[in-house]
Design an enzyme around this catalytic site. Structure first.
Site, PDB file in Angstrom:
ATOM      1  CD  GLU A  42      -3.040  -0.828   0.039  1.00 30.56           C
ATOM      2  OE1 GLU A  42      -3.017   0.280  -0.704  1.00 30.56           O
ATOM      3  OE2 GLU A  42      -3.652  -1.760  -0.546  1.00 30.56           O
ATOM      4  CD  GLN A  47       2.007  10.630  -4.043  1.00 29.95           C
ATOM      5  OE1 GLN A  47       2.757  10.292  -3.352  1.00 29.95           O
ATOM      6  NE2 GLN A  47       1.793  12.157  -4.428  1.00 29.95           N
ATOM      7  CG  LEU A  85       9.081   2.107  -5.964  1.00 28.97           C
ATOM      8  CD1 LEU A  85       9.009   1.459  -4.622  1.00 28.97           C
ATOM      9  CD2 LEU A  85       8.051   1.901  -7.001  1.00 28.97           C
ATOM     10  N   GLY A  86      10.883   6.536  -6.432  1.00 27.47           N
ATOM     11  CA  GLY A  86      10.496   7.919  -6.039  1.00 27.47           C
ATOM     12  C   GLY A  86       9.552   8.173  -4.391  1.00 27.47           C
ATOM     13  CE1 TYR A  87       5.418  12.144  -5.050  1.00 27.98           C
ATOM     14  CE2 TYR A  87       5.823  10.278  -6.349  1.00 27.98           C
ATOM     15  CZ  TYR A  87       5.187  11.618  -6.158  1.00 27.98           C
ATOM     16  OH  TYR A  87       4.658  12.365  -7.074  1.00 27.98           O
ATOM     17  CE1 TYR A 125      -6.533   3.147  -0.134  1.00 35.00           C
ATOM     18  CE2 TYR A 125      -4.333   3.261   0.402  1.00 35.00           C
ATOM     19  CZ  TYR A 125      -5.374   2.661  -0.330  1.00 35.00           C
ATOM     20  OH  TYR A 125      -5.116   1.572  -1.136  1.00 35.00           O
ATOM     21  CG  ASP A 143      -7.609   4.468  -3.555  1.00 37.80           C
ATOM     22  OD1 ASP A 143      -8.797   4.341  -3.640  1.00 37.80           O
ATOM     23  OD2 ASP A 143      -6.638   3.390  -4.132  1.00 37.80           O
ATOM     24  CB  CYS A 213     -23.501   3.650 -12.083  1.00 37.95           C
ATOM     25  SG  CYS A 213     -22.320   5.184 -12.430  1.00 37.95           S
TER      26      CYS A 213
END
Length: 361
Positions: A42, A47, A85-87, A125, A143, A213
């Site tokens: 998770e 992102q 992966l970044g962040y 989340y 999310d 929906c």
């Protein structure tokens, strides 16, 4: 935002879960209900696309298979496994939280909302995802995919970038969620958003909850959800030095332990202005920060890298080393082309390394 748009809560729930159980993707973190593995997945998926995460997840779990293994690992090794992966604050926060689980909970991930929410980097989340998927506790996990699905289901025109809207959707999920199978319900919402109820061209014709929906009924599914536009990232112009010493070693530098890309390694660089020639700015920078006397050569490469709020425009110059002073920057090191691979670099500087050391690493 009202729930009465859904004619049959039970029917929606059953149709969603039935579809998910028959169509879910075979993902490595779904092989069991290990809360640690679900937690890692998770955090990685925030992102980042599923296809990108899969090999990183497999490699990370192989290297750090348990809470204790990650808690006791060196941060540099963790960042290296996360490289690309970044962040990177996600990785640091994950390890900090896992260390707390190791110390305070005997290596066992807590299964209560109150306890798990205390852990660093674990927001509403993530806590909801872990509790529902791993422990079958009916907690919402909202999310971007889930907000999009629910906004369309009830035809809501509330801005999903606002915290109030997220809170409202969480309250709706608390009513909708299956008490018997919250794991399949929450994963079903996520999967529906990823595979069917996509951002621009939802596949309404094959949607398992089409009859529930309101947006489809009103033919406004492509207009929803409403989300305020992001501001354009600020551009930062930078100059970077690729410099070797007489032994063929390359100079690299570790970023500060706080802020953007904390503790990652990079080639010496600075933000440049339009007032002075780039060569002079880079020469002065290398002398002041690294006590290096240099001659700036030609630009050999260029990298653009976009963060969520910032864009780096990096010009890379080959630099000739004339001499070095006695004082060296305490966060810099000379490394060989074989040693450099052990250091964790952000994506932009990985590109620089791969270009400038092509054939050597």
């Amino acid at each position: 935002m009202q729930l009465d748009n859904i004619a049959s809560v039970k029917g929606f729930r059953n149709d969603l879960i039935s579809w998910f159980k028959g169509n879910q993707r075979d993902l490595p973190w779904r092989q069991d209900k290990d809360p640690y593995k679900i937690w890692v997945s998770e955090i990685m998926l925030q992102q980042t696309r599923v296809e990108t995460v899969i090999p990183y997840f497999n490699g990370f779990i192989k290297k750090f298979p348990t809470v204790d293994a990650l808690a006791l690992a060196d941060e540099g090794d963790v960042l290296k496994a996360w490289e690309g992966l970044g962040y990177y604050s996600r990785a640091r926060n994950l390890q900090a939280a896992v260390r707390e689980v190791h110390t305070s909970y005997g290596g066992v991930v807590p299964n209560s909302k109150a306890e798990i929410s205390k852990l660093k980097g674990v927001g509403p989340y993530t806590s909801g995802a872990i509790l529902s998927i791993a422990f079958d506790i009916p907690e919402p996990a909202v999310d971007g995919n889930v907000m999009r699905v629910i906004s369309r289901i009830i035809a809501s025109y509330d801005d999903i970038s606002k915290q109030k809207t997220r809170k409202n959707i969480e309250e709706i999920i608390k009513i909708l969620i299956s008490k018997d199978d919250p794991s399949a319900f929450n994963q079903g919402l996520m999967e529906l958003g990823a595979l069917i109820c996509t951002p621009t061209t939802p596949s309404c014709a094959i949607c398992p909850v089409q009859k529930h929906c309101k947006a489809y009924e009103e033919n406004v599914q492509t207009q929803l959800p409403i989300k305020a536009k992001k501001t354009k990232p600020k551009e930062k112009k930078m100059a970077c030095a690729f410099i070797k010493n007489k032994d063929g070693q390359v100079l690299i530098h570790q970023r500060l332990s706080v802020g953007l890309l904390a503790n990652l390694w990079e080639f010496p660089n600075l933000e440049i202005n339009d007032e002075n020639p780039i060569e002079k700015q880079l020469t002065d920078f290398l002398l002041t920060e690294f006590s290096l006397h240099t001659i700036i050569g030609e630009q050999i490469f260029h990298v653009d890298h976009v963060f969520s709020h910032l864009k780096w425009d990096i010009k890379i110059f080959e630099v000739e080393l004339l001499s070095s002073g006695e004082k060296q920057n305490e966060r810099s090191v000379w490394v060989s082309s074989s040693e450099i691979k052990a250091y964790p670099f952000p994506v932009s500087h990985q590109k620089i390394m791969n270009h400038c050391l092509k054939g050597e690493i």
